[in-house]
Enzyme design. Structure first.
Site, mmCIF file in Angstrom:
data_model
loop_
_atom_site.group_PDB
_atom_site.id
_atom_site.type_symbol
_atom_site.label_atom_id
_atom_site.label_comp_id
_atom_site.label_asym_id
_atom_site.label_seq_id
_atom_site.Cartn_x
_atom_site.Cartn_y
_atom_site.Cartn_z
ATOM 1 N N GLY A 1 4.219 -12.111 19.635
ATOM 2 C CA GLY A 1 5.095 -12.190 18.470
ATOM 3 C C GLY A 1 6.521 -11.795 18.828
ATOM 4 O O GLY A 1 6.752 -11.032 19.781
ATOM 5 N N ALA A 2 7.458 -12.325 18.063
ATOM 6 C CA ALA A 2 8.876 -12.045 18.319
ATOM 7 C C ALA A 2 9.650 -11.951 17.002
ATOM 8 O O ALA A 2 10.822 -12.280 16.930
ATOM 9 C CB ALA A 2 9.461 -13.133 19.217
ATOM 10 N N ASN B 1 13.974 -0.249 7.388
ATOM 11 C CA ASN B 1 12.856 -0.227 6.432
ATOM 12 C C ASN B 1 12.914 0.996 5.511
ATOM 13 O O ASN B 1 12.009 1.195 4.714
ATOM 14 C CB ASN B 1 11.499 -0.293 7.154
ATOM 15 C CG ASN B 1 11.140 1.019 7.823
ATOM 16 O OD1 ASN B 1 12.012 1.841 8.105
ATOM 17 N ND2 ASN B 1 9.860 1.232 8.064
ATOM 18 N N ASP C 1 9.653 2.018 11.633
ATOM 19 C CA ASP C 1 8.540 1.216 12.183
ATOM 20 C C ASP C 1 8.279 1.533 13.654
ATOM 21 O O ASP C 1 7.123 1.551 14.098
ATOM 22 C CB ASP C 1 8.830 -0.287 12.052
ATOM 23 C CG ASP C 1 8.503 -0.831 10.668
ATOM 24 O OD1 ASP C 1 7.686 -0.216 9.966
ATOM 25 O OD2 ASP C 1 9.074 -1.870 10.298
ATOM 26 N N GLY D 1 -3.896 -1.722 12.266
ATOM 27 C CA GLY D 1 -2.572 -1.722 11.642
ATOM 28 C C GLY D 1 -2.347 -0.607 10.632
ATOM 29 O O GLY D 1 -1.204 -0.280 10.310
ATOM 30 N N LYS E 1 0.825 -1.206 0.000
ATOM 31 C CA LYS E 1 0.000 0.000 0.000
ATOM 32 C C LYS E 1 0.867 1.266 0.000
ATOM 33 O O LYS E 1 0.357 2.383 -0.061
ATOM 34 C CB LYS E 1 -0.926 0.016 1.217
ATOM 35 C CG LYS E 1 -2.003 -1.074 1.156
ATOM 36 C CD LYS E 1 -3.013 -0.883 2.276
ATOM 37 C CE LYS E 1 -4.041 -1.992 2.356
ATOM 38 N NZ LYS E 1 -4.958 -2.054 1.236
ATOM 39 N N ASP F 1 23.263 3.142 14.058
ATOM 40 C CA ASP F 1 23.546 1.825 14.630
ATOM 41 C C ASP F 1 22.262 1.020 14.872
ATOM 42 O O ASP F 1 22.057 0.446 15.942
ATOM 43 C CB ASP F 1 24.347 1.958 15.935
ATOM 44 C CG ASP F 1 25.139 0.676 16.229
ATOM 45 O OD1 ASP F 1 25.191 -0.205 15.344
ATOM 46 O OD2 ASP F 1 25.678 0.555 17.344
ATOM 47 N N LYS G 1 14.558 -6.681 4.990
ATOM 48 C CA LYS G 1 14.808 -5.677 6.043
ATOM 49 C C LYS G 1 16.114 -5.892 6.801
ATOM 50 O O LYS G 1 16.691 -4.943 7.317
ATOM 51 C CB LYS G 1 13.642 -5.671 7.045
ATOM 52 C CG LYS G 1 12.382 -5.001 6.519
ATOM 53 C CD LYS G 1 11.344 -4.907 7.635
ATOM 54 C CE LYS G 1 10.132 -4.124 7.208
ATOM 55 N NZ LYS G 1 9.192 -3.886 8.305
HETATM 56 P P1 NAP Z 1 8.065 -12.015 10.908
HETATM 57 O O1 NAP Z 1 9.390 -11.414 11.234
HETATM 58 O O2 NAP Z 1 8.003 -13.120 9.895
HETATM 59 O O3 NAP Z 1 7.433 -12.527 12.307
HETATM 60 C C1 NAP Z 1 6.218 -13.244 12.302
HETATM 61 C C2 NAP Z 1 5.751 -13.501 13.739
HETATM 62 O O4 NAP Z 1 4.490 -14.185 13.646
HETATM 63 C C3 NAP Z 1 6.683 -14.397 14.555
HETATM 64 O O5 NAP Z 1 6.570 -14.041 15.913
HETATM 65 C C4 NAP Z 1 6.079 -15.788 14.317
HETATM 66 O O6 NAP Z 1 6.342 -16.713 15.366
HETATM 67 C C5 NAP Z 1 4.593 -15.473 14.304
HETATM 68 N N1 NAP Z 1 3.824 -16.454 13.531
HETATM 69 C C6 NAP Z 1 3.752 -16.569 12.175
HETATM 70 N N2 NAP Z 1 2.933 -17.588 11.845
HETATM 71 C C7 NAP Z 1 2.476 -18.127 13.010
HETATM 72 C C8 NAP Z 1 1.611 -19.196 13.337
HETATM 73 N N3 NAP Z 1 1.020 -19.941 12.376
HETATM 74 N N4 NAP Z 1 1.355 -19.456 14.642
HETATM 75 C C9 NAP Z 1 1.922 -18.716 15.623
HETATM 76 N N5 NAP Z 1 2.766 -17.685 15.372
HETATM 77 C C10 NAP Z 1 3.036 -17.389 14.087
HETATM 78 O O7 NAP Z 1 7.038 -10.916 10.373
HETATM 79 P P2 NAP Z 1 6.987 -9.358 10.770
HETATM 80 O O8 NAP Z 1 7.743 -8.580 9.753
HETATM 81 O O9 NAP Z 1 7.336 -9.235 12.192
HETATM 82 O O10 NAP Z 1 5.436 -9.040 10.514
HETATM 83 C C11 NAP Z 1 4.417 -9.569 11.368
HETATM 84 C C12 NAP Z 1 3.068 -8.988 10.955
HETATM 85 O O11 NAP Z 1 3.083 -7.576 11.164
HETATM 86 C C13 NAP Z 1 2.705 -9.172 9.480
HETATM 87 O O12 NAP Z 1 1.314 -9.424 9.412
HETATM 88 C C14 NAP Z 1 3.004 -7.811 8.861
HETATM 89 O O13 NAP Z 1 2.190 -7.541 7.736
HETATM 90 C C15 NAP Z 1 2.649 -6.884 10.006
HETATM 91 N N6 NAP Z 1 3.361 -5.598 9.961
HETATM 92 C C16 NAP Z 1 2.607 -4.463 9.971
HETATM 93 C C17 NAP Z 1 3.243 -3.231 9.947
HETATM 94 C C18 NAP Z 1 2.396 -1.989 9.930
HETATM 95 O O14 NAP Z 1 2.951 -0.922 9.624
HETATM 96 N N7 NAP Z 1 1.130 -2.050 10.284
HETATM 97 C C19 NAP Z 1 4.637 -3.136 9.928
HETATM 98 C C20 NAP Z 1 5.393 -4.327 9.944
HETATM 99 C C21 NAP Z 1 4.734 -5.568 9.959
HETATM 100 P P3 NAP Z 1 7.799 -17.443 15.502
HETATM 101 O O15 NAP Z 1 8.707 -16.377 16.076
HETATM 102 O O16 NAP Z 1 7.553 -18.546 16.454
HETATM 103 O O17 NAP Z 1 8.189 -17.854 14.122
#
Ligand code: NAP
Length: 269
Positions: free
Chosen positions: A126-127, A88, A104, A235, A16, A79, A67
């Protein structure tokens, strides 16, 4: 020579960011363009070499999966590698060399800046990469104990330690303790993913539930929170917030945030 910026990722068609940045360019009457460019893993070095030589290029935003790897190709004056660990936004520094930053954390924080969270408990689900930016922001403002719920709690424990936060790292099934703010930073609840299934009853009535997933806008978690009468943040607020900080870096002007309602309507049409 029209100045331009872009968002890079793989896939990228869903982004977007072009809608947001083009809306602001037009609203300000600025000459410029903002594109979406698919850059495959392994092509980052060639991409940055090409753009560094293009005087019309103002910089780019970066999304999944680049990223972290992008840090290997640009300077890191703030840093960020040692703090959030991912960038990002890439821009030209004063010497013309490419530099990276992360917007972010600021984007996450902006919609809840008025909340008094000092010493109050917070739960982050989440992590992953987004959780890192969120935890960095929470550590900076001095919140109370932080509970991280994650499928992999060891990864969450490492994050707590690296940000110097007090709290617990628990599996998702442990559920949330009472918290002033609960943030979903997993991809659960996104279109095509299972919902984040969490019992919200331990939260106090003045708690805020913040879901950073923006597709769909009303996730099952936010719907559940609204049914309980809790305040919510979606979000899109973080998405627009991080884009606003990036826009000022890339195009040198603050975006017209007094037109957020119009922008939101455009993004949800
Ligand atoms: P990421 O680094 O891939 O992290 C994904 C997280 O989701 C990890 O904690 C992972 O757990 C967990 N996860 C994924 N599938 C799962 C499942 N089936 N069951 C349980 N836990 C699950 O992704 P990210 O970049 O952090 O993004 C996460 C979300 O935030 C996405 O939906 C993204 O679109 C959104 N986001 C939004 C913004 C915004 O501006 N609104 C900005 C950034 C991201 P594990 O650690 O155990 O793998």
């Amino acid at each position: 020579m029209t100045p331009y910026a872009e968002v890079i990722g793989d896939p990228i068609a869903h982004s977007k960011s072009p809608l947001i940045h083009r809306f602001w360019l037009e609203a300000l009457g600025l000459e410029g363009d903002y594109r979406a460019t698919r850059v495959a893993p392994g092509d980052l070095a060639a991409f940055f070499a090409d753009r560094a030589a293009d005087p019309a290029w103002r910089g780019c935003n970066i999304t999944v999966p680049h990223k972290v790897e992008a840090l290997d190709h640009v300077a890191d004056p703030g840093d960020v590698r040692a703090s959030i660990g991912a960038i990002n936004t890439v821009f030209r520094g004063e010497d013309g060399a490419l530099a990276g930053t992360n917007t972010d954390a600021a984007g996450f924080w902006a919609p809840i800046a008025e909340l008094d969270l000092a010493d109050r408990p917070v739960t982050v689900v989440g992590a992953g990469g987004a959780a890192r930016a969120i935890l960095w922001a929470l550590a900076r403002i001095g919140v109370g104990p932080v509970t991280i719920l994650n499928r992999n709690p060891l990864k969450a424990a490492a994050l707590l330690a690296s940000f110097g936060l007090k709290g617990d790292a628990l599996p998702l099934a442990a559920g949330t303790p009472p918290a002033a703010l609960l943030v979903n930073a997993t991809s659960l609840g996104m279109t095509g993913q299972p919902p984040l299934d969490l019992d919200l009853s331990p939260l106090p009535d003045d708690a805020v539930v913040y879901d950073i997933v923006y597709a769909p806008l009303e996730t099952p978690l936010l719907a559940q929170a609204r049914r309980r009468g809790l305040a919510t943040v979606d979000g899109l607020e973080m998405l627009v917030g991080q884009a606003a900080v990036a826009f000022a870096i890339l195009f040198g002007q603050e975006p017209p945030r007094d037109r957020d309602d119009e922008l939101r309507a455009l993004l949800t049409a």
